[in-house]
Scaffold this motif. Sequence first.
Motif, PDB file in Angstrom:
ATOM      1  N   LEU A 131     -21.958   1.528   2.621  1.00  0.00           N
ATOM      2  CA  LEU A 131     -23.032   0.659   1.741  1.00  0.00           C
ATOM      3  C   LEU A 131     -21.800  -0.144   0.954  1.00  0.00           C
ATOM      4  N   ASN A 132     -22.477  -1.492   0.372  1.00  0.00           N
ATOM      5  CA  ASN A 132     -21.673  -2.325  -0.493  1.00  0.00           C
ATOM      6  C   ASN A 132     -21.498  -1.714  -1.580  1.00  0.00           C
ATOM      7  N   GLU A 133     -22.376  -0.991  -2.296  1.00  0.00           N
ATOM      8  CA  GLU A 133     -22.209  -0.379  -3.513  1.00  0.00           C
ATOM      9  C   GLU A 133     -20.941   0.671  -3.441  1.00  0.00           C
ATOM     10  N   GLY A 134     -20.905   1.280  -2.211  1.00  0.00           N
ATOM     11  CA  GLY A 134     -19.777   2.540  -2.011  1.00  0.00           C
ATOM     12  C   GLY A 134     -18.492   1.783  -2.266  1.00  0.00           C
ATOM     13  N   LYS A 135     -18.565   0.661  -1.312  1.00  0.00           N
ATOM     14  CA  LYS A 135     -17.314  -0.189  -1.291  1.00  0.00           C
ATOM     15  C   LYS A 135     -16.740  -0.645  -2.778  1.00  0.00           C
ATOM     16  N   SER A 136     -17.716  -1.266  -3.547  1.00  0.00           N
ATOM     17  CA  SER A 136     -17.390  -1.382  -4.857  1.00  0.00           C
ATOM     18  C   SER A 136     -17.000  -0.359  -5.702  1.00  0.00           C
ATOM     19  N   GLN A 137     -17.632   1.014  -5.552  1.00  0.00           N
ATOM     20  CA  GLN A 137     -17.168   1.816  -6.204  1.00  0.00           C
ATOM     21  C   GLN A 137     -15.785   2.415  -5.826  1.00  0.00           C
ATOM     22  N   LEU A 138     -15.535   2.435  -4.280  1.00  0.00           N
ATOM     23  CA  LEU A 138     -14.266   2.746  -4.052  1.00  0.00           C
ATOM     24  C   LEU A 138     -13.128   1.894  -4.766  1.00  0.00           C
ATOM     25  N   ILE A 139     -13.492   0.652  -4.876  1.00  0.00           N
ATOM     26  CA  ILE A 139     -12.385  -0.346  -5.339  1.00  0.00           C
ATOM     27  C   ILE A 139     -12.019   0.178  -6.868  1.00  0.00           C
ATOM     28  N   GLN A 140     -13.048   0.435  -7.642  1.00  0.00           N
ATOM     29  CA  GLN A 140     -13.148   0.945  -8.976  1.00  0.00           C
ATOM     30  C   GLN A 140     -12.314   2.136  -9.151  1.00  0.00           C
ATOM     31  N   LEU A 150       2.217   7.096 -13.558  1.00  0.00           N
ATOM     32  CA  LEU A 150       2.988   7.522 -12.459  1.00  0.00           C
ATOM     33  C   LEU A 150       4.289   7.901 -12.959  1.00  0.00           C
ATOM     34  N   ASP A 151       4.942   7.814 -13.969  1.00  0.00           N
ATOM     35  CA  ASP A 151       5.895   8.335 -14.713  1.00  0.00           C
ATOM     36  C   ASP A 151       5.589   8.745 -16.119  1.00  0.00           C
ATOM     37  N   GLU A 152       6.506   8.926 -16.903  1.00  0.00           N
ATOM     38  CA  GLU A 152       6.429   9.474 -18.234  1.00  0.00           C
ATOM     39  C   GLU A 152       5.899   8.333 -19.302  1.00  0.00           C
ATOM     40  N   LYS A 153       5.925   6.949 -18.676  1.00  0.00           N
ATOM     41  CA  LYS A 153       5.365   5.941 -19.652  1.00  0.00           C
ATOM     42  C   LYS A 153       3.885   5.619 -19.313  1.00  0.00           C
ATOM     43  N   SER A 154       3.718   5.107 -18.283  1.00  0.00           N
ATOM     44  CA  SER A 154       2.352   4.444 -18.118  1.00  0.00           C
ATOM     45  C   SER A 154       2.262   4.218 -16.529  1.00  0.00           C
ATOM     46  N   GLY A 155       0.995   4.032 -16.175  1.00  0.00           N
ATOM     47  CA  GLY A 155       0.369   3.669 -14.936  1.00  0.00           C
ATOM     48  C   GLY A 155       0.607   2.112 -14.700  1.00  0.00           C
ATOM     49  N   VAL A 156       0.159   1.938 -13.661  1.00  0.00           N
ATOM     50  CA  VAL A 156       0.221   0.331 -13.041  1.00  0.00           C
ATOM     51  C   VAL A 156      -1.224  -0.178 -13.378  1.00  0.00           C
ATOM     52  N   VAL A 157      -1.179  -1.592 -13.731  1.00  0.00           N
ATOM     53  CA  VAL A 157      -2.538  -2.260 -13.821  1.00  0.00           C
ATOM     54  C   VAL A 157      -2.727  -2.847 -12.679  1.00  0.00           C
ATOM     55  N   VAL A 158      -3.723  -2.434 -11.797  1.00  0.00           N
ATOM     56  CA  VAL A 158      -4.281  -3.058 -10.610  1.00  0.00           C
ATOM     57  C   VAL A 158      -5.140  -4.195 -11.141  1.00  0.00           C
ATOM     58  N   THR A 159      -5.364  -5.432 -10.837  1.00  0.00           N
ATOM     59  CA  THR A 159      -6.440  -6.341 -11.141  1.00  0.00           C
ATOM     60  C   THR A 159      -7.427  -6.462 -10.013  1.00  0.00           C
ATOM     61  N   ASP A 160      -6.814  -6.258  -8.688  1.00  0.00           N
ATOM     62  CA  ASP A 160      -7.598  -6.275  -7.424  1.00  0.00           C
ATOM     63  C   ASP A 160      -7.386  -5.456  -6.336  1.00  0.00           C
ATOM     64  N   VAL A 161      -8.250  -5.147  -5.687  1.00  0.00           N
ATOM     65  CA  VAL A 161      -8.164  -4.262  -4.491  1.00  0.00           C
ATOM     66  C   VAL A 161      -8.517  -5.061  -3.315  1.00  0.00           C
ATOM     67  N   LEU A 162      -7.758  -5.346  -2.537  1.00  0.00           N
ATOM     68  CA  LEU A 162      -8.262  -6.277  -1.252  1.00  0.00           C
ATOM     69  C   LEU A 162      -8.176  -5.480   0.026  1.00  0.00           C
ATOM     70  N   PHE A 163      -9.264  -5.521   0.972  1.00  0.00           N
ATOM     71  CA  PHE A 163      -9.200  -4.581   2.083  1.00  0.00           C
ATOM     72  C   PHE A 163      -8.764  -5.816   3.195  1.00  0.00           C
ATOM     73  N   ASN A 164      -7.832  -5.211   4.088  1.00  0.00           N
ATOM     74  CA  ASN A 164      -7.356  -5.928   5.054  1.00  0.00           C
ATOM     75  C   ASN A 164      -7.892  -5.301   6.520  1.00  0.00           C
ATOM     76  N   ALA A 165      -8.412  -4.185   6.392  1.00  0.00           N
ATOM     77  CA  ALA A 165      -8.994  -3.371   7.537  1.00  0.00           C
ATOM     78  C   ALA A 165      -9.940  -2.457   6.806  1.00  0.00           C
ATOM     79  N   PHE A 166     -11.350  -1.994   7.407  1.00  0.00           N
ATOM     80  CA  PHE A 166     -11.901  -1.116   6.739  1.00  0.00           C
ATOM     81  C   PHE A 166     -13.191  -0.736   8.218  1.00  0.00           C
ATOM     82  N   ILE A 167     -12.599   0.484   8.959  1.00  0.00           N
ATOM     83  CA  ILE A 167     -13.305   0.852   9.959  1.00  0.00           C
ATOM     84  C   ILE A 167     -13.882   2.190   9.863  1.00  0.00           C
ATOM     85  N   LEU A 168     -15.134   2.481  10.140  1.00  0.00           N
ATOM     86  CA  LEU A 168     -15.463   3.688   9.709  1.00  0.00           C
ATOM     87  C   LEU A 168     -15.870   4.304  11.327  1.00  0.00           C
ATOM     88  N   ARG A 169     -15.418   5.469  11.602  1.00  0.00           N
ATOM     89  CA  ARG A 169     -15.831   5.897  12.988  1.00  0.00           C
ATOM     90  C   ARG A 169     -16.379   7.305  12.884  1.00  0.00           C
TER      91      ARG A 169
END
Length: 169
Positions: A131-140, A150-169
């Motif tokens: 479902l599209n809602e599931g994909k949106s939730q996956l991005i979040q 990731l280290d002792e300081k802080s994580g990274v700030v990801v502003t967007d996640v882009l799908f190049n391929a998305f295949i369910l089998r």
Amino acid sequence: MPNKKKSTTTGKSKLRSLFILVILLLAVGACSIAAWTMYEMKNMQARMLSDSEPPEETEVTEPITPVYVPLDTFTVSLKPAGEEYDRVLYIGLTLRVNNEDDKSKIEKYLPEVRSRLLMLFSGHSAEELSLNEGKSQLIQDIKQVLTTPLDEKSGVVVTDVLFNAFILR
């Protein structure tokens, strides 16, 4: 007597002409006053706007170029749902981050990033991700997983996640 009738009619005719002329002058005067009032109101509004907001000088800034981090594709067995046991997700991602520091941090800790993402993907079912809602939730979820340090300081700030391929089998 015939002369008196003509003079009365011409007197009424002159009075009627004078009355029409006065009405016409009043109408022209009223239109002139209305036009002048409208003109003054527009000028007053323009002056009020120019007085209240001084012209701001805007600095010309260069557009910020996005920083992308392409990741290798993932092939993950999904959580079974019902009678379906053999569902696989093939997904290719590109992450958009704030700056080059975040990009270098992802590249430095790439094995940990991939491990976190594999664990996240394997916790979803095919029904959720279809479902599209599931994909949106996956991005979040991806953004949230990568903001944890990731280290002792802080994580990274990801502003967007882009799908190049998305295949369910």
